[in-house]
Design a protein around this motif. Structure first.
Motif, PDB file in Angstrom:
ATOM      1  N   GLU A  56       0.814  -1.210   0.000  1.00  0.00           N
ATOM      2  CA  GLU A  56       0.000   0.000   0.000  1.00  0.00           C
ATOM      3  C   GLU A  56       0.852   1.265   0.000  1.00  0.00           C
ATOM      4  O   GLU A  56       0.424   2.312  -0.478  1.00  0.00           O
ATOM      5  CB  GLU A  56      -0.938  -0.001   1.204  1.00  0.00           C
ATOM      6  CG  GLU A  56      -2.013  -1.081   1.151  1.00  0.00           C
ATOM      7  CD  GLU A  56      -2.877  -1.097   2.400  1.00  0.00           C
ATOM      8  OE1 GLU A  56      -2.596  -0.317   3.332  1.00  0.00           O
ATOM      9  OE2 GLU A  56      -3.840  -1.899   2.429  1.00  0.00           O
ATOM     10  N   LEU A  57       2.077   1.145   0.533  1.00  0.00           N
ATOM     11  CA  LEU A  57       2.958   2.308   0.596  1.00  0.00           C
ATOM     12  C   LEU A  57       3.626   2.595  -0.740  1.00  0.00           C
ATOM     13  O   LEU A  57       4.243   3.655  -0.905  1.00  0.00           O
ATOM     14  CB  LEU A  57       4.037   2.085   1.665  1.00  0.00           C
ATOM     15  CG  LEU A  57       3.546   1.715   3.068  1.00  0.00           C
ATOM     16  CD1 LEU A  57       4.743   1.540   4.011  1.00  0.00           C
ATOM     17  CD2 LEU A  57       2.593   2.768   3.614  1.00  0.00           C
ATOM     18  N   PHE A  58       3.534   1.649  -1.678  1.00  0.00           N
ATOM     19  CA  PHE A  58       4.235   1.794  -2.951  1.00  0.00           C
ATOM     20  C   PHE A  58       3.304   1.725  -4.158  1.00  0.00           C
ATOM     21  O   PHE A  58       3.773   1.685  -5.291  1.00  0.00           O
ATOM     22  CB  PHE A  58       5.317   0.713  -3.078  1.00  0.00           C
ATOM     23  CG  PHE A  58       6.457   0.904  -2.123  1.00  0.00           C
ATOM     24  CD1 PHE A  58       7.567   1.669  -2.467  1.00  0.00           C
ATOM     25  CD2 PHE A  58       6.414   0.332  -0.856  1.00  0.00           C
ATOM     26  CE1 PHE A  58       8.606   1.861  -1.581  1.00  0.00           C
ATOM     27  CE2 PHE A  58       7.464   0.517   0.043  1.00  0.00           C
ATOM     28  CZ  PHE A  58       8.557   1.284  -0.330  1.00  0.00           C
ATOM     29  N   ASP A  62       5.624   4.259 -10.118  1.00  0.00           N
ATOM     30  CA  ASP A  62       5.386   4.075 -11.544  1.00  0.00           C
ATOM     31  C   ASP A  62       5.851   2.707 -12.023  1.00  0.00           C
ATOM     32  O   ASP A  62       5.141   2.001 -12.724  1.00  0.00           O
ATOM     33  CB  ASP A  62       6.117   5.160 -12.350  1.00  0.00           C
ATOM     34  CG  ASP A  62       5.525   6.536 -12.102  1.00  0.00           C
ATOM     35  OD1 ASP A  62       4.305   6.619 -11.923  1.00  0.00           O
ATOM     36  OD2 ASP A  62       6.287   7.512 -12.092  1.00  0.00           O
ATOM     37  N   VAL A  63       7.073   2.322 -11.634  1.00  0.00           N
ATOM     38  CA  VAL A  63       7.672   1.097 -12.157  1.00  0.00           C
ATOM     39  C   VAL A  63       8.451   0.386 -11.055  1.00  0.00           C
ATOM     40  O   VAL A  63       9.239   1.010 -10.341  1.00  0.00           O
ATOM     41  CB  VAL A  63       8.629   1.395 -13.338  1.00  0.00           C
ATOM     42  CG1 VAL A  63       9.314   0.109 -13.804  1.00  0.00           C
ATOM     43  CG2 VAL A  63       7.880   2.034 -14.495  1.00  0.00           C
ATOM     44  N   LYS A  83       0.559  -8.219  -4.386  1.00  0.00           N
ATOM     45  CA  LYS A  83      -0.340  -7.079  -4.144  1.00  0.00           C
ATOM     46  C   LYS A  83      -0.013  -5.913  -5.071  1.00  0.00           C
ATOM     47  O   LYS A  83      -0.926  -5.232  -5.571  1.00  0.00           O
ATOM     48  CB  LYS A  83      -0.230  -6.644  -2.676  1.00  0.00           C
ATOM     49  CG  LYS A  83      -1.250  -5.596  -2.259  1.00  0.00           C
ATOM     50  CD  LYS A  83      -2.660  -6.164  -2.252  1.00  0.00           C
ATOM     51  CE  LYS A  83      -3.664  -5.165  -1.689  1.00  0.00           C
ATOM     52  NZ  LYS A  83      -5.046  -5.723  -1.665  1.00  0.00           N
ATOM     53  N   LEU A  84       1.268  -5.676  -5.313  1.00  0.00           N
ATOM     54  CA  LEU A  84       1.654  -4.583  -6.208  1.00  0.00           C
ATOM     55  C   LEU A  84       1.141  -4.827  -7.621  1.00  0.00           C
ATOM     56  O   LEU A  84       0.637  -3.908  -8.270  1.00  0.00           O
ATOM     57  CB  LEU A  84       3.174  -4.422  -6.221  1.00  0.00           C
ATOM     58  CG  LEU A  84       3.815  -3.799  -4.978  1.00  0.00           C
ATOM     59  CD1 LEU A  84       5.335  -3.845  -5.092  1.00  0.00           C
ATOM     60  CD2 LEU A  84       3.344  -2.358  -4.780  1.00  0.00           C
ATOM     61  N   THR A  85       1.267  -6.052  -8.095  1.00  0.00           N
ATOM     62  CA  THR A  85       0.820  -6.331  -9.459  1.00  0.00           C
ATOM     63  C   THR A  85      -0.703  -6.286  -9.558  1.00  0.00           C
ATOM     64  O   THR A  85      -1.254  -5.838 -10.562  1.00  0.00           O
ATOM     65  CB  THR A  85       1.344  -7.697  -9.943  1.00  0.00           C
ATOM     66  OG1 THR A  85       1.025  -8.714  -8.978  1.00  0.00           O
ATOM     67  CG2 THR A  85       2.851  -7.670 -10.118  1.00  0.00           C
ATOM     68  N   GLU A  86      -1.388  -6.704  -8.488  1.00  0.00           N
ATOM     69  CA  GLU A  86      -2.849  -6.560  -8.460  1.00  0.00           C
ATOM     70  C   GLU A  86      -3.250  -5.091  -8.506  1.00  0.00           C
ATOM     71  O   GLU A  86      -4.242  -4.725  -9.114  1.00  0.00           O
ATOM     72  CB  GLU A  86      -3.423  -7.180  -7.185  1.00  0.00           C
ATOM     73  CG  GLU A  86      -3.523  -8.685  -7.185  1.00  0.00           C
ATOM     74  CD  GLU A  86      -4.139  -9.191  -5.899  1.00  0.00           C
ATOM     75  OE1 GLU A  86      -4.449  -8.358  -5.011  1.00  0.00           O
ATOM     76  OE2 GLU A  86      -4.309 -10.419  -5.764  1.00  0.00           O
ATOM     77  N   THR A  97       6.371  -8.904 -15.398  1.00  0.00           N
ATOM     78  CA  THR A  97       6.155  -9.405 -14.050  1.00  0.00           C
ATOM     79  C   THR A  97       7.278  -8.891 -13.169  1.00  0.00           C
ATOM     80  O   THR A  97       8.128  -8.125 -13.633  1.00  0.00           O
ATOM     81  CB  THR A  97       6.105 -10.943 -14.048  1.00  0.00           C
ATOM     82  OG1 THR A  97       5.725 -11.393 -12.746  1.00  0.00           O
ATOM     83  CG2 THR A  97       7.447 -11.544 -14.420  1.00  0.00           C
ATOM     84  N   MET A  98       7.288  -9.262 -11.918  1.00  0.00           N
ATOM     85  CA  MET A  98       8.347  -8.828 -11.001  1.00  0.00           C
ATOM     86  C   MET A  98       9.211 -10.007 -10.609  1.00  0.00           C
ATOM     87  O   MET A  98       8.701 -11.101 -10.366  1.00  0.00           O
ATOM     88  CB  MET A  98       7.749  -8.199  -9.738  1.00  0.00           C
ATOM     89  CG  MET A  98       7.080  -6.873  -9.968  1.00  0.00           C
ATOM     90  SD  MET A  98       6.477  -6.160  -8.415  1.00  0.00           S
ATOM     91  CE  MET A  98       5.487  -4.812  -9.067  1.00  0.00           C
TER      92      MET A  98
END
Length: 212
Positions: A56-58, A62-63, A83-86, A97-98
């Motif tokens: 949530e903090l990030f 942008d990337v 969570k970031l990708t969602e 992807t990460m």
């Protein structure tokens, strides 16, 4: 050790910081609190809560292409990446992807990447994930390594931190000195606890503690 107390993160009470006060030696300093993050790293419910709360903090980032997990934070890192990708955080790498990776530390203490996994860092925007930030010694090594392998550190995520940035890279944490206002870190040669003859309770690192 006994006498743990607990703090709950204000936005998610499944994120718990366990702590006890005393005299502890870390690889870079002496501290007056031991923060036990064993369950945060290894218990699914707590790891998910920590990872999703850090995400949530990030979400405004942008990337982010890769997450470099320090001190055994890979499980938390997986939930963070999910969570970031969602949430729509973009990855510019070709796989869309990460990457989630941990470091290898060579005998001189430098963080290194083998030839077959350097692509996870090279030309990637890297988020560093760490359990706690006190002196910043571990982060210094991580930042140097990322830049050596031609990556770009874009942020640092921590469960607990006494700092808000290092080398111009912002640190965002779930807990801070506002939660433990008397938390203190001392250089080994200028520790007031040592000077006062206070016995050392344990030697600590990212894996946990060993009592003396």
């Amino acid at each position: 050790m006994q006498g743990y107390k607990k703090l709950e993160y204000s936005r998610n009470n499944d994120v718990i910081l366990r702590y006890t006060k005393g005299h502890f030696i870390t690889p870079h300093s002496h501290v007056n609190y031991f923060l036990d993050m064993c369950d945060t790293k290894a218990r699914m419910k707590e790891a998910r809560a920590a990872g999703e709360s850090l995400a949530e903090l990030f979400l405004a980032s942008d990337v982010i292409d890769a997450i470099l997990c320090l001190d055994g934070m890979e499980v938390v890192g997986s939930y963070l990446a999910n969570k970031l990708t969602e949430g729509g955080v973009i990855s510019m790498n070709s796989h869309k992807t990460m990457y989630i990776t941990g470091p290898e530390v060579n005998p001189t203490g430098q963080i290194m990447f083998r030839d077959n996994n350097q692509h996870m860092i090279n030309n990637k925007k890297v988020l560093i994930l760490i359990d706690s930030v006190t002196t910043g010694g571990t982060l210094q090594s991580a930042l140097e390594s990322i830049r050596f392998y031609k990556g770009e550190p874009v942020g640092i995520a921590a469960v607990f931190s006494i700092a808000t940035q290092i080398q111009g890279v912002p640190i965002r944490s779930l807990f801070s000195v506002h939660d433990l206002p008397d938390y203190a870190s001392y250089s080994p040669d200028a520790c007031p606890l040592c000077n006062d003859g206070v016995a050392v309770d344990a030697i600590c690192n990212g894996f946990g503690y060993s009592t003396i």
